[in-house]
Design a protein around this motif. Structure first.
Motif, PDB file in Angstrom:
ATOM      1  N   TYR A  90       0.834  -1.204   0.000  1.00  0.00           N
ATOM      2  CA  TYR A  90       0.000   0.000   0.000  1.00  0.00           C
ATOM      3  C   TYR A  90       0.868   1.252   0.000  1.00  0.00           C
ATOM      4  O   TYR A  90       0.637   2.186  -0.785  1.00  0.00           O
ATOM      5  CB  TYR A  90      -0.940   0.043   1.207  1.00  0.00           C
ATOM      6  CG  TYR A  90      -1.595   1.399   1.314  1.00  0.00           C
ATOM      7  CD1 TYR A  90      -2.670   1.726   0.504  1.00  0.00           C
ATOM      8  CD2 TYR A  90      -1.067   2.385   2.147  1.00  0.00           C
ATOM      9  CE1 TYR A  90      -3.228   3.001   0.529  1.00  0.00           C
ATOM     10  CE2 TYR A  90      -1.617   3.662   2.177  1.00  0.00           C
ATOM     11  CZ  TYR A  90      -2.701   3.966   1.375  1.00  0.00           C
ATOM     12  OH  TYR A  90      -3.230   5.229   1.372  1.00  0.00           O
ATOM     13  N   GLN A  91       1.869   1.284   0.877  1.00  0.00           N
ATOM     14  CA  GLN A  91       2.715   2.466   0.955  1.00  0.00           C
ATOM     15  C   GLN A  91       3.407   2.736  -0.388  1.00  0.00           C
ATOM     16  O   GLN A  91       3.442   3.879  -0.859  1.00  0.00           O
ATOM     17  CB  GLN A  91       3.761   2.285   2.051  1.00  0.00           C
ATOM     18  CG  GLN A  91       4.635   3.514   2.278  1.00  0.00           C
ATOM     19  CD  GLN A  91       5.839   3.187   3.143  1.00  0.00           C
ATOM     20  OE1 GLN A  91       6.594   2.268   2.853  1.00  0.00           O
ATOM     21  NE2 GLN A  91       6.017   3.932   4.234  1.00  0.00           N
ATOM     22  N   TYR A  95       2.664   6.120  -2.575  1.00  0.00           N
ATOM     23  CA  TYR A  95       3.739   7.035  -2.964  1.00  0.00           C
ATOM     24  C   TYR A  95       3.788   7.203  -4.487  1.00  0.00           C
ATOM     25  O   TYR A  95       3.994   8.309  -4.994  1.00  0.00           O
ATOM     26  CB  TYR A  95       5.081   6.513  -2.466  1.00  0.00           C
ATOM     27  CG  TYR A  95       5.347   6.732  -0.997  1.00  0.00           C
ATOM     28  CD1 TYR A  95       4.619   7.661  -0.261  1.00  0.00           C
ATOM     29  CD2 TYR A  95       6.344   6.015  -0.331  1.00  0.00           C
ATOM     30  CE1 TYR A  95       4.867   7.867   1.088  1.00  0.00           C
ATOM     31  CE2 TYR A  95       6.603   6.214   1.015  1.00  0.00           C
ATOM     32  CZ  TYR A  95       5.861   7.139   1.724  1.00  0.00           C
ATOM     33  OH  TYR A  95       6.117   7.342   3.057  1.00  0.00           O
ATOM     34  N   TYR A 117      -2.452   2.929   7.341  1.00  0.00           N
ATOM     35  CA  TYR A 117      -2.209   3.472   6.009  1.00  0.00           C
ATOM     36  C   TYR A 117      -1.822   4.955   6.082  1.00  0.00           C
ATOM     37  O   TYR A 117      -0.879   5.401   5.429  1.00  0.00           O
ATOM     38  CB  TYR A 117      -3.446   3.296   5.131  1.00  0.00           C
ATOM     39  CG  TYR A 117      -3.657   1.899   4.607  1.00  0.00           C
ATOM     40  CD1 TYR A 117      -2.946   0.820   5.121  1.00  0.00           C
ATOM     41  CD2 TYR A 117      -4.569   1.645   3.595  1.00  0.00           C
ATOM     42  CE1 TYR A 117      -3.138  -0.466   4.639  1.00  0.00           C
ATOM     43  CE2 TYR A 117      -4.767   0.361   3.091  1.00  0.00           C
ATOM     44  CZ  TYR A 117      -4.054  -0.693   3.625  1.00  0.00           C
ATOM     45  OH  TYR A 117      -4.240  -1.960   3.131  1.00  0.00           O
ATOM     46  N   ALA A 120       1.679   5.270   7.679  1.00  0.00           N
ATOM     47  CA  ALA A 120       2.741   4.755   6.814  1.00  0.00           C
ATOM     48  C   ALA A 120       3.146   5.784   5.768  1.00  0.00           C
ATOM     49  O   ALA A 120       4.327   5.923   5.436  1.00  0.00           O
ATOM     50  CB  ALA A 120       2.294   3.468   6.140  1.00  0.00           C
ATOM     51  N   VAL A 121       2.168   6.533   5.265  1.00  0.00           N
ATOM     52  CA  VAL A 121       2.460   7.540   4.248  1.00  0.00           C
ATOM     53  C   VAL A 121       2.988   8.833   4.871  1.00  0.00           C
ATOM     54  O   VAL A 121       4.038   9.348   4.481  1.00  0.00           O
ATOM     55  CB  VAL A 121       1.208   7.842   3.401  1.00  0.00           C
ATOM     56  CG1 VAL A 121       1.447   9.032   2.469  1.00  0.00           C
ATOM     57  CG2 VAL A 121       0.827   6.612   2.585  1.00  0.00           C
TER      58      VAL A 121
END
Length: 330
Positions: A90-91, A95, A117, A120-121
């Motif tokens: 997902y990360q 990105y 989520y 993480a971003v």
């Protein structure tokens, strides 16, 4: 909140912007992100783990094509419910989406309520890139079934005490993931983790409502989901071969209906359970949100709230970070 590397103010302003919209479930993040995207020439990057799965539309309150109003959305309908999709993946995909949006001269809007989520971003987590190992996971799940979650947790404590201290024994999936990382790398998961600030300057806006109002919105949405055909949606997934114990089916609204379809409960009981579990999840999100620093909060019930939010975002996009406090009068 402005997130950037520790460089000079001039260098920080050269970083591309990212607007994040956070808040508990049913507060109105998706609709706000779409409205904002139309006003600032933006595109939406979903930070909702439930939106990833194709065919899971009603129970996730996924926006329809009409509701998107032509605004491009990313990380929606990217995998089948039978597929694995890790936090690291997902990360990486988030990105990439943000970079692509920026390259087109548009504004990326990260919107969602999945804490892992979002963090993480925005915090630039370094996530061990160990692919899922189905055979190892099945072996560990068998151990958990035969000897109990505590035994599995003790295994983790022996190789990664820090991970064991923060992951409860009841969260078998996360315990297995930590063991899986150690199994493949020979190093504790916590040793491989860390944070590296992402190359953006970030504005975080949050939507909030009193708990009673939020619960009313949740309950109304659950009723609308049932009326829209949630039971048929879940039945269709099962008939298409999605296992009832697939990770995607653990999403709120799906596991409860699976229990009903398997004769384990009545439909009214399943609906009440969905309401209860969604209330609990909203409380969990609220607890997480309280720990976030630098969020600019808005109450969607208040007159002019969106106009103030839009002014704040435009001030941020203009690079006037010093004027943000005066722009945010909520």
């Amino acid at each position: 909140m402005i997130v950037a590397t520790r460089t000079s103010t001039r260098q920080a302003r050269a970083l591309p912007p990212l607007v994040a919209i956070v808040g508990p479930t049913a507060v109105g993040k998706t609709a706000t992100a779409i409205r904002l995207a139309l006003d600032i020439d933006g595109e939406v990057v979903s930070a909702d783990s439930r939106y990833l799965y194709r065919g899971m539309d009603i129970g996730t309150a996924k926006p329809t094509v009409a509701e998107m109003r032509g605004v491009p959305h990313h990380l929606i309908d990217v995998v089948d419910p039978t597929e694995d999709y890790s936090l690291a993946l997902y990360q990486h995909d988030a990105y990439q989406a943000i970079a692509d949006i920026t390259a087109r001269g548009r504004v990326p809007i990260l919107a969602g309520g999945t804490p892992l989520y979002i963090n993480a971003v925005l915090e630039g987590w370094r996530i061990p890139e160990v692919p899922p190992d189905p055979a190892f996971r099945e072996e560990m799940e068998q151990v958990a079934r035969e000897r109990g979650p505590e035994h599995l947790h003790q295994r983790l404590a022996a190789v990664d005490p820090a991970a064991a201290a923060r992951i409860p024994a009841t969260n078998v999936r996360r315990v297995i993931r930590a063991l899986e990382i150690y199994h493949h790398t020979g190093r504790p998961m916590t040793e491989l983790e860390g944070k590296s600030p992402p190359p953006y300057r970030v504005l975080i806006v949050g939507l909030t409502l009193p708990r009673e109002e939020l619960y009313r919105r949740i309950d109304r949405r659950v009723d609308e989901q049932i009326a829209a055909g949630l039971v048929d949606e879940v039945r269709g997934l099962l008939e298409a071969g999605v296992p009832p114990d697939a990770p995607a089916m653990s999403a709120i609204g799906y596991g409860e209906i699976v229990a009903y379809l398997q004769g384990e409960t009545t439909l009214p009981e399943a609906i009440e359970r969905i309401r209860y579990n969604t209330h609990r999840y909203a409380r969990h999100q609220t607890t997480w949100l309280r720990r976030m620093r630098g969020v600019h909060w808005f109450d969607p019930r208040e007159p002019g709230w969106y106009e103030r939010l839009l002014t704040l975002v435009r001030t941020f996009l203009a690079g006037n970070e010093t004027d943000l406090n005066s722009a945010d009068v909520d």
